[in-house]
Design an enzyme around this catalytic site. Sequence first.
Site, PDB file in Angstrom:
ATOM      1  N   THR A   1      -4.985  -2.960   2.785  1.00 46.16           N
ATOM      2  CA  THR A   1      -5.022  -1.745   3.593  1.00 46.16           C
ATOM      3  C   THR A   1      -3.686  -0.996   3.517  1.00 46.16           C
ATOM      4  OG1 THR A   1      -5.009  -1.012   5.908  1.00 46.16           O
ATOM      5  CG2 THR A   1      -4.442  -3.293   5.534  1.00 46.16           C
ATOM      6  N   ASP A   2      -3.729   0.305   3.805  1.00 44.37           N
ATOM      7  CA  ASP A   2      -2.480   1.088   3.863  1.00 44.37           C
ATOM      8  C   ASP A   2      -1.660   0.743   5.109  1.00 44.37           C
ATOM      9  OD1 ASP A   2      -4.109   2.270   5.799  1.00 44.37           O
ATOM     10  OD2 ASP A   2      -3.815   4.325   5.102  1.00 44.37           O
ATOM     11  N   GLU A   3      -2.288   0.004   6.065  1.00 41.14           N
ATOM     12  CA  GLU A   3      -1.576  -0.269   7.318  1.00 41.14           C
ATOM     13  C   GLU A   3      -0.370  -1.182   7.106  1.00 41.14           C
ATOM     14  OE1 GLU A   3      -4.065  -0.728  10.757  1.00 41.14           O
ATOM     15  OE2 GLU A   3      -5.748   0.223   9.739  1.00 41.14           O
TER      16      GLU A   3
ATOM     17  N   TYR B   1      -2.776  -7.133  13.002  1.00 41.05           N
ATOM     18  CA  TYR B   1      -3.687  -6.999  11.856  1.00 41.05           C
ATOM     19  C   TYR B   1      -2.903  -6.636  10.600  1.00 41.05           C
ATOM     20  CZ  TYR B   1      -6.817  -4.553   8.610  1.00 41.05           C
ATOM     21  OH  TYR B   1      -7.472  -4.120   7.475  1.00 41.05           O
TER      22      TYR B   1
ATOM     23  N   LYS C   1      -2.344  -8.772   7.090  1.00 40.98           N
ATOM     24  CA  LYS C   1      -2.730  -8.272   5.758  1.00 40.98           C
ATOM     25  C   LYS C   1      -1.496  -8.211   4.854  1.00 40.98           C
ATOM     26  CE  LYS C   1      -6.233  -7.047   4.420  1.00 40.98           C
ATOM     27  NZ  LYS C   1      -7.406  -7.744   3.814  1.00 40.98           N
TER      28      LYS C   1
END
Length: 347
Positions: A130-132, A155, A159
């Site tokens: 993810t870009d997060e 989260y 990741k």
Amino acid sequence: MNILITGGAGFIGSQVVRLFLEIFPKSHIYNLDALTYAGNLENLSDVETSSNYTFIKGDINDAPFLMNLFSKYQFDKVIHLAAESHVDRSIKDPIAFVQTNVIGTLNLLNAAKSIWKDDYSSKLFYHISTDEVYGTLGETGLFTENTSYDPNSPYAASKASSDHFVRAYGETYGLPYIISNCSNNYGPNQFPEKLIPLFINNIIEHKPLPVYGDGNYTRDWLFVKDHAFAIALIFEKGKLKETYNIGGFNEWKNIDLVKLLCDIMDEKLSRKRDSSKSLITYVKDRPGHDKRYAIDATKIEKELGWKPSVTFEEGLSLTVDWYLANDQWLKNVTSGSYQEYYKKMYS
Ligand code: NAD
Ligand code: TYD
């Protein structure tokens, strides 16, 4: 090819399974999924009888089970999507995210390494991220593949950690890997805990639309099928040991997106104009809320020729149509434990 897709019963995974069955008819697709609250075999009911498809119910937290599975099926390639995926849940229960997203990924890496170690040729461990992991942006700038990791939510931290382990297995043991980091997805079959399906469900039920903080948080939205196309392209043509950012150059402030969704739904439900907007309710902000995400997708566009196939307005309209046509799916996933989840998060 024997291709293992983990998390294939989830929102993005089910689109990837369906697409791979179509474009790789000579390969066998194995879908490994624990069927948590987010996994739903109804998402794949149209393809479940395909002769080149096998569903395996199993948990990536079970290391001995994974070793046996890799030994039994001799997978050539792995696409790893299984994860705990919701930021708000990670704030309430971070350990579950470390368990599945970090330890579960390590278990898969270990299984792949131990079965493949004598011959890595034509093998691939493709990790979906993810870009997060990049943290938050200010008013300007974009996340590139070279942006430093700076995760803010549990989260995102889990990741980021899994991305680091995938890369470390590549450097240390030579495991052939690729990682892609995608922006926020939307589309059919998304569990109604994330912004768009939650708000679609609430509009249908005339329930308040809980906008966090001032609503001026920005996300970069991509239609889920375009993410699946990007995954297929990277799977076929991506370079080993590389990262690809995936995003639609499609930034929306939450409040603007919610207003657009309200307009689309008023029209489709033949409700009076602005009636859904009256459901908008500003609520307490999410702790550690990232201000802005935006992906620079130049690399995948230039190197692999990928581009999103639909505009946001088209994709959102298709998404609303899907939820309205699949009210039984929505009813099934919002009965039982969903009600408790909703009370815990929003009352
Ligand atoms: P999802 O929550 O809809 O689906 C996750 C799937 O993984 C479910 O089918 C669930 O049953 C399965 N799963 C969970 N724990 C498992 C375990 N221990 N063992 C086996 N299976 C397990 O998630 P999603 O939105 O489809 O996301 C898929 C992947 O894409 C995730 O890795 C996520 O981090 C990543 N991603 C998501 C988005 C997004 O906007 N949704 C954006 C970028 C990246
Ligand atoms: P979400 O769909 O949870 O994705 P992510 O946190 O991974 O970006 O949330 C998208 C945006 O919408 C985020 O800024 C938080 C906000 N949001 C709300 O305002 N209200 C809600 O009820 C939810 C679930 C999200």
